[in-house]
Motif scaffolding. Structure first.
Motif, PDB file in Angstrom:
ATOM      1  N   ALA A 126      78.651  -7.627  37.805  1.00  0.00           N
ATOM      2  CA  ALA A 126      78.657  -8.975  37.630  1.00  0.00           C
ATOM      3  C   ALA A 126      79.561  -9.929  38.348  1.00  0.00           C
ATOM      4  N   GLU A 127      80.554  -9.349  38.856  1.00  0.00           N
ATOM      5  CA  GLU A 127      81.373  -9.996  39.691  1.00  0.00           C
ATOM      6  C   GLU A 127      80.877 -10.122  41.202  1.00  0.00           C
ATOM      7  N   LEU A 128      79.982  -9.231  41.603  1.00  0.00           N
ATOM      8  CA  LEU A 128      79.345  -9.339  43.141  1.00  0.00           C
ATOM      9  C   LEU A 128      78.265 -10.041  43.003  1.00  0.00           C
ATOM     10  N   LEU A 129      77.395 -10.092  41.805  1.00  0.00           N
ATOM     11  CA  LEU A 129      76.042 -10.679  41.888  1.00  0.00           C
ATOM     12  C   LEU A 129      76.176 -12.239  41.521  1.00  0.00           C
ATOM     13  N   ALA A 130      77.448 -12.407  40.887  1.00  0.00           N
ATOM     14  CA  ALA A 130      77.773 -13.966  40.318  1.00  0.00           C
ATOM     15  C   ALA A 130      79.309 -14.143  40.650  1.00  0.00           C
ATOM     16  N   PRO A 131      79.396 -14.152  42.014  1.00  0.00           N
ATOM     17  CA  PRO A 131      80.990 -14.067  42.341  1.00  0.00           C
ATOM     18  C   PRO A 131      81.661 -15.375  41.856  1.00  0.00           C
ATOM     19  N   GLU A 132      83.069 -15.352  41.366  1.00  0.00           N
ATOM     20  CA  GLU A 132      83.687 -16.314  40.987  1.00  0.00           C
ATOM     21  C   GLU A 132      83.929 -17.660  41.653  1.00  0.00           C
ATOM     22  N   PRO A 133      84.128 -17.633  42.840  1.00  0.00           N
ATOM     23  CA  PRO A 133      84.386 -18.616  43.640  1.00  0.00           C
ATOM     24  C   PRO A 133      83.045 -19.550  43.963  1.00  0.00           C
ATOM     25  N   LEU A 134      81.957 -18.787  44.117  1.00  0.00           N
ATOM     26  CA  LEU A 134      80.473 -19.331  43.877  1.00  0.00           C
ATOM     27  C   LEU A 134      80.335 -19.929  42.755  1.00  0.00           C
ATOM     28  N   VAL A 135      80.142 -19.470  41.654  1.00  0.00           N
ATOM     29  CA  VAL A 135      80.202 -19.856  40.159  1.00  0.00           C
ATOM     30  C   VAL A 135      80.908 -21.138  39.959  1.00  0.00           C
ATOM     31  N   ARG A 136      82.141 -21.004  40.208  1.00  0.00           N
ATOM     32  CA  ARG A 136      82.867 -22.150  40.251  1.00  0.00           C
ATOM     33  C   ARG A 136      82.529 -23.454  40.875  1.00  0.00           C
ATOM     34  N   ARG A 137      82.242 -23.147  42.211  1.00  0.00           N
ATOM     35  CA  ARG A 137      81.907 -24.167  43.377  1.00  0.00           C
ATOM     36  C   ARG A 137      80.496 -24.784  42.381  1.00  0.00           C
ATOM     37  N   LEU A 138      79.402 -24.026  42.035  1.00  0.00           N
ATOM     38  CA  LEU A 138      78.239 -24.654  41.518  1.00  0.00           C
ATOM     39  C   LEU A 138      78.450 -25.356  40.156  1.00  0.00           C
ATOM     40  N   LEU A 139      79.550 -24.964  39.183  1.00  0.00           N
ATOM     41  CA  LEU A 139      79.820 -25.407  38.276  1.00  0.00           C
ATOM     42  C   LEU A 139      80.693 -26.772  38.183  1.00  0.00           C
ATOM     43  N   ARG A 140      81.296 -27.158  39.251  1.00  0.00           N
ATOM     44  CA  ARG A 140      82.216 -28.184  39.403  1.00  0.00           C
ATOM     45  C   ARG A 140      81.425 -29.410  39.430  1.00  0.00           C
ATOM     46  N   PRO A 141      80.340 -29.675  39.784  1.00  0.00           N
ATOM     47  CA  PRO A 141      79.680 -31.018  39.791  1.00  0.00           C
ATOM     48  C   PRO A 141      78.740 -30.995  38.690  1.00  0.00           C
ATOM     49  N   LEU A 142      78.639 -30.010  37.875  1.00  0.00           N
ATOM     50  CA  LEU A 142      77.691 -29.946  36.706  1.00  0.00           C
ATOM     51  C   LEU A 142      78.518 -30.625  35.395  1.00  0.00           C
ATOM     52  N   GLU A 144      80.404 -30.938  32.001  1.00  0.00           N
ATOM     53  CA  GLU A 144      80.234 -30.096  30.794  1.00  0.00           C
ATOM     54  C   GLU A 144      79.179 -29.283  30.606  1.00  0.00           C
ATOM     55  N   PRO A 145      79.293 -27.904  30.186  1.00  0.00           N
ATOM     56  CA  PRO A 145      78.028 -26.987  30.061  1.00  0.00           C
ATOM     57  C   PRO A 145      77.120 -27.395  29.329  1.00  0.00           C
ATOM     58  N   GLU A 146      75.918 -26.737  29.642  1.00  0.00           N
ATOM     59  CA  GLU A 146      74.532 -26.994  29.111  1.00  0.00           C
ATOM     60  C   GLU A 146      73.795 -25.745  29.289  1.00  0.00           C
ATOM     61  N   LEU A 147      72.834 -25.437  28.616  1.00  0.00           N
ATOM     62  CA  LEU A 147      71.947 -24.414  28.677  1.00  0.00           C
ATOM     63  C   LEU A 147      71.092 -24.398  30.000  1.00  0.00           C
ATOM     64  N   VAL A 148      70.872 -25.676  30.261  1.00  0.00           N
ATOM     65  CA  VAL A 148      69.981 -25.903  31.570  1.00  0.00           C
ATOM     66  C   VAL A 148      70.975 -25.402  32.818  1.00  0.00           C
ATOM     67  N   HIS A 149      72.284 -25.702  32.604  1.00  0.00           N
ATOM     68  CA  HIS A 149      72.869 -25.353  33.950  1.00  0.00           C
ATOM     69  C   HIS A 149      72.684 -23.607  33.968  1.00  0.00           C
ATOM     70  N   ILE A 150      72.953 -22.882  32.880  1.00  0.00           N
ATOM     71  CA  ILE A 150      72.834 -21.605  32.976  1.00  0.00           C
ATOM     72  C   ILE A 150      71.638 -21.162  33.486  1.00  0.00           C
ATOM     73  N   LEU A 151      70.250 -21.875  32.980  1.00  0.00           N
ATOM     74  CA  LEU A 151      69.073 -21.520  33.462  1.00  0.00           C
ATOM     75  C   LEU A 151      68.993 -21.751  35.179  1.00  0.00           C
TER      76      LEU A 151
END
Length: 266
Positions: A126-142, A144-151
């Motif tokens: 899980a940590e290799l396929l979705a690395p924390e730094p990359l996930v956080r970088r992509l979440l930052r401009p999004l 508040e969380p939404e299901l479309v963000h997860i998709l």
């Protein structure tokens, strides 16, 4: 170009340490993460699909773990296959996983596993396929969380929706939680550290009667606001809890659903 200096990995014993070192060596690691290429650089000489209904993946290696072979189920969706390869690579790289062969079932490669080495191999994948730094970088401009963000992140990382949802919630800076269910019965839940309320549902409970998540259809972009007590446990040691909670639900195949919950912190 992806690289891997195995000497730097030799003394690392925890999944997060291994992944952190792989990321240090590859600061521009592309996404989707090239899991097969990393496996070959680690010493895996063969990665092949096999037909099996009993096992999700397997690892065969020599006693010194200088080389090995990974096999994954040809019957699984591609995101599942990528996770399985990452899981078996975790067995290969974690030094205390000393067996020369691993045969992993669907339960081993899931949240239901109770075995320490399977849990650690899952964490590594899980940590290799979705690395924390990359996930956080992509979440930052999004925001508040939404299901479309997860998709969206699912497609970018080449991971399953369930694994992506777990990572998004675990690494989110907002009060959010996700409820995984099948046939309207809770399988398990995940909360972000900012979701400080306790959920009133646990594994084996039915989804709340007044929750729109009980519907057979859903629009993952639609938010529903309901009274918070349907999802949140009675507060202890505090005088009140949020009055309302917001939910989105994605209805999947075979009775599976994913419900995203969030509220405005007091």
């Amino acid at each position: 170009m992806v690289q891997l200096d195995l000497i730097e990995l030799a003394d690392l014993v925890r999944p997060e340490q291994l992944v952190a070192e792989i990321l240090r060596q590859n600061p521009q690691l592309p996404i989707p993460v090239p899991i097969e290429e990393l496996a070959h650089l680690a010493g895996i000489s063969k990665i092949e699909a096999f037909d099996s209904v009993g096992f999700e993946g397997a690892l065969l290696t020599n006693a010194t773990k200088s080389e090995g072979a990974i096999f994954f189920s040809s019957l699984s969706p591609r995101p599942r296959q990528r996770f399985t390869i990452g899981h078996e690579l975790g067995h290969f790289l974690l030094p205390w996983h000393r067996q020369t062969s691993f045969q992993c079932t669907a339960e081993d490669i899931s949240s239901r596993s109770k075995k320490d080495w399977e849990l650690q191999a899952n964490q590594f994948a899980a940590e290799l396929l979705a690395p924390e730094p990359l996930v956080r970088r992509l979440l930052r401009p999004l925001k508040e969380p939404e299901l479309v963000h997860i998709l969206q992140l699912r497609d970018e990382f080449g991971t399953s929706f369930e694994m992506t949802a777990r990572r998004v919630v675990e690494l989110n800076d907002y009060a959010c939680a996700v409820v995984f269910s099948k046939d309207d019965v809770v399988r398990y839940t995940i909360r972000s550290e900012f979701f400080t309320e306790w959920l009133s549902v646990r594994k084996g409970d039915r989804l709340p009667a007044q929750s729109p998540s009980r519907n057979a259809t859903s629009d993952p972009e639609e938010w529903h606001e309901i009274e918070a007590h349907w999802w949140l446990a009675e507060p202890t040691g505090r005088s009140h809890q949020p009055e309302t909670i917001y939910e989105q639900t994605l209805v999947q195949d075979f009775g599976h659903k994913v419900t995203l919950l969030t509220y405005e912190p007091e």
